[in-house]
Design an enzyme around this catalytic site. Sequence first.
Site, short mmCIF file in Angstrom:
data_model
loop_
_atom_site.label_atom_id
_atom_site.label_comp_id
_atom_site.label_asym_id
_atom_site.label_seq_id
_atom_site.Cartn_x
_atom_site.Cartn_y
_atom_site.Cartn_z
N SER A 123 0.83 -1.22 0.00
CA SER A 123 0.00 0.00 0.00
C SER A 123 0.86 1.26 0.00
CB SER A 123 -0.93 0.00 1.22
OG SER A 123 -0.19 -0.16 2.41
N ASN A 174 -17.71 27.91 -22.49
CA ASN A 174 -18.34 26.80 -21.76
C ASN A 174 -18.07 26.88 -20.25
OD1 ASN A 174 -19.23 25.70 -24.19
ND2 ASN A 174 -17.29 24.62 -24.49
N GLN A 196 -7.19 -2.35 4.19
CA GLN A 196 -6.22 -1.54 3.46
C GLN A 196 -6.90 -0.80 2.30
OE1 GLN A 196 -2.13 -2.96 3.01
NE2 GLN A 196 -2.49 -3.02 0.81
N THR A 254 -40.31 27.09 -9.25
CA THR A 254 -40.64 25.73 -8.83
C THR A 254 -40.88 24.98 -10.14
OG1 THR A 254 -42.99 26.16 -8.70
CG2 THR A 254 -41.75 26.49 -6.68
N HIS A 255 -40.49 23.73 -10.17
CA HIS A 255 -40.57 22.94 -11.42
C HIS A 255 -39.80 23.60 -12.56
CE1 HIS A 255 -43.97 20.87 -9.41
NE2 HIS A 255 -44.27 22.09 -9.03
N LYS A 262 -18.28 29.93 -28.58
CA LYS A 262 -18.62 29.25 -27.32
C LYS A 262 -17.78 29.71 -26.13
CE LYS A 262 -20.88 26.07 -26.68
NZ LYS A 262 -21.10 24.66 -26.88
N SER A 280 -14.47 26.43 -27.33
CA SER A 280 -14.62 25.22 -28.13
C SER A 280 -13.61 25.27 -29.26
CB SER A 280 -16.04 25.16 -28.69
OG SER A 280 -16.06 24.38 -29.86
N1 ARG Z 1 -1.08 -1.44 5.18
C1 ARG Z 1 -1.98 -1.99 6.14
C2 ARG Z 1 -3.35 -1.31 6.02
O1 ARG Z 1 -3.44 -0.35 5.36
C3 ARG Z 1 -1.45 -1.79 7.54
C4 ARG Z 1 -1.94 -2.83 8.52
C5 ARG Z 1 -1.46 -4.13 8.16
N2 ARG Z 1 -1.69 -5.09 9.18
C6 ARG Z 1 -1.57 -6.39 8.94
N3 ARG Z 1 -1.80 -7.19 9.91
N4 ARG Z 1 -1.25 -6.85 7.74
O2 ARG Z 1 -4.33 -1.74 6.56
#
Ligand code: ARG
Length: 465
Positions: free
Chosen positions: A26, A288, A325, A158-159, A286, A280
Amino acid sequence: MSHQDKLWGGRFQEPTDQFVERFTASVLFDQRMYSQDIRGSMAHAEMLFQVGILSQEEWNAIAEGLTQIKAEIESGQFEWRVDLEDVHMNIEARLTDRIGIAGKKLHTGRSRNDQVATDIRLYMRDSLDAIRGLLQRLMQTLLDRAEEEAATIMPGFTHLQVAQPVTFGHHLMAWFEMIWRDDERLIDVRRRINRMPLGSAALAGTSYPIDRVMTARLLGFDAICENSLDAVSDRDFAIEFCSAASLMMMHLSRMAEELVLWSSSQFAFVELPDRFCTGSSIMPQKKNPDVPELLRGKTGRVYGHLVSLLTLMKSQPLAYNKDNQEDKEPLFDTVDTLQGCLRAMSDMVPHLQPDRQRMRSAALQGYATATDLADYLVRKNLPFRDAHEVVGKIVHFCIEQNLELTDLTVAQFQQFHKDIGSDIYHVLALEGSVSLRNHVGGTAPAQVREAVRRARVRLSESAGN
Ligand code: ARG
């Protein structure tokens, strides 16, 4: 990197599959929480020192090491490594590189599960405060414009059909009320964001004599999460934030839609500054309204993120699961989208140029004071339903003859009802119509100015919340 080098490599016999390493990492998106991660680690280490788990030298080394790592990251010198999976392990590994054995002690009494939950909450708290700053700015802008346009007459719809004359200031104050509720919701969401999971460790708490209240105080949390299983798995606050964000985007999309309509040549109520529009490539005439259109369009992705998070959490057994994650990208994109859209709207509102003449004549054209004519007959003792019927016939006549109500002579009016006198022209005038709606919440210019005054008081009181 071989599996022995992983922070968790001890029990493994073969290296992680290279694709799996990338698939599970991540760090490419969670590195944006680096400062919250470092803040959390600082507080955790200080607490470990205060309760006697770390020595003074170890705490000093950790604090100094983390400070230098922050500087490395901010100067672009830090090397983010996908093989180290996430922001937490990247920073921890670098700390151990720099300070040796003390770095390895930082993770005592915590787990990435409570660490990540703490980091997101800190990140959300910072983001929410920044978003509230943008909301305050937008509200100030709306109040300033509403005051300037308190007596500017436009048709109310309205409408999407001309209904009754209103003031442009009143319309802008309606926008203000939407944004005000958005801010109220954020204040409420913040209460549940600002509780600390740290100390819950992986799921069950820790056997070290930690002091969670001390860590919470160091990090500015209002309270600690009460149950360790819930603390590491709860993402309600993220869902609540996306829900509040969805409502905000819905409001911004409504305002944006009105700007798109009003800036069309059919309405021509307001002119958007050129710098918020594009041309445009094929039609030279135009101009926009791209910025309001994009605001409208970006609403969809925020709604999508809300549904992603709700679905992410659905049916998850306690406690932490890797699924979690997946909370970050929707959250981060919600924060970015919202900040961009709020900024765009607050930049545009001060520079909207209303065409007051055009708005006024649009209000004149749509028989917008027909209700006032009916109310006039009611004051002459006609039951409202009968008055409604009489005015309906007058309007029908005007449509057939291609006339406005004010074009009729008293004699013509009297063919529909004998009690209509020459005082009718004052009633049919737009200014008379709006000024008569002179109660709290009404469109009369005096009421709009009063509403702005009250709103300024509310706003200055809430800024400190
Ligand atoms: N990168 C993980 C997350 O965003 C951190 C926690 C990971 N914990 C684990 N037990 N793998 O959730």
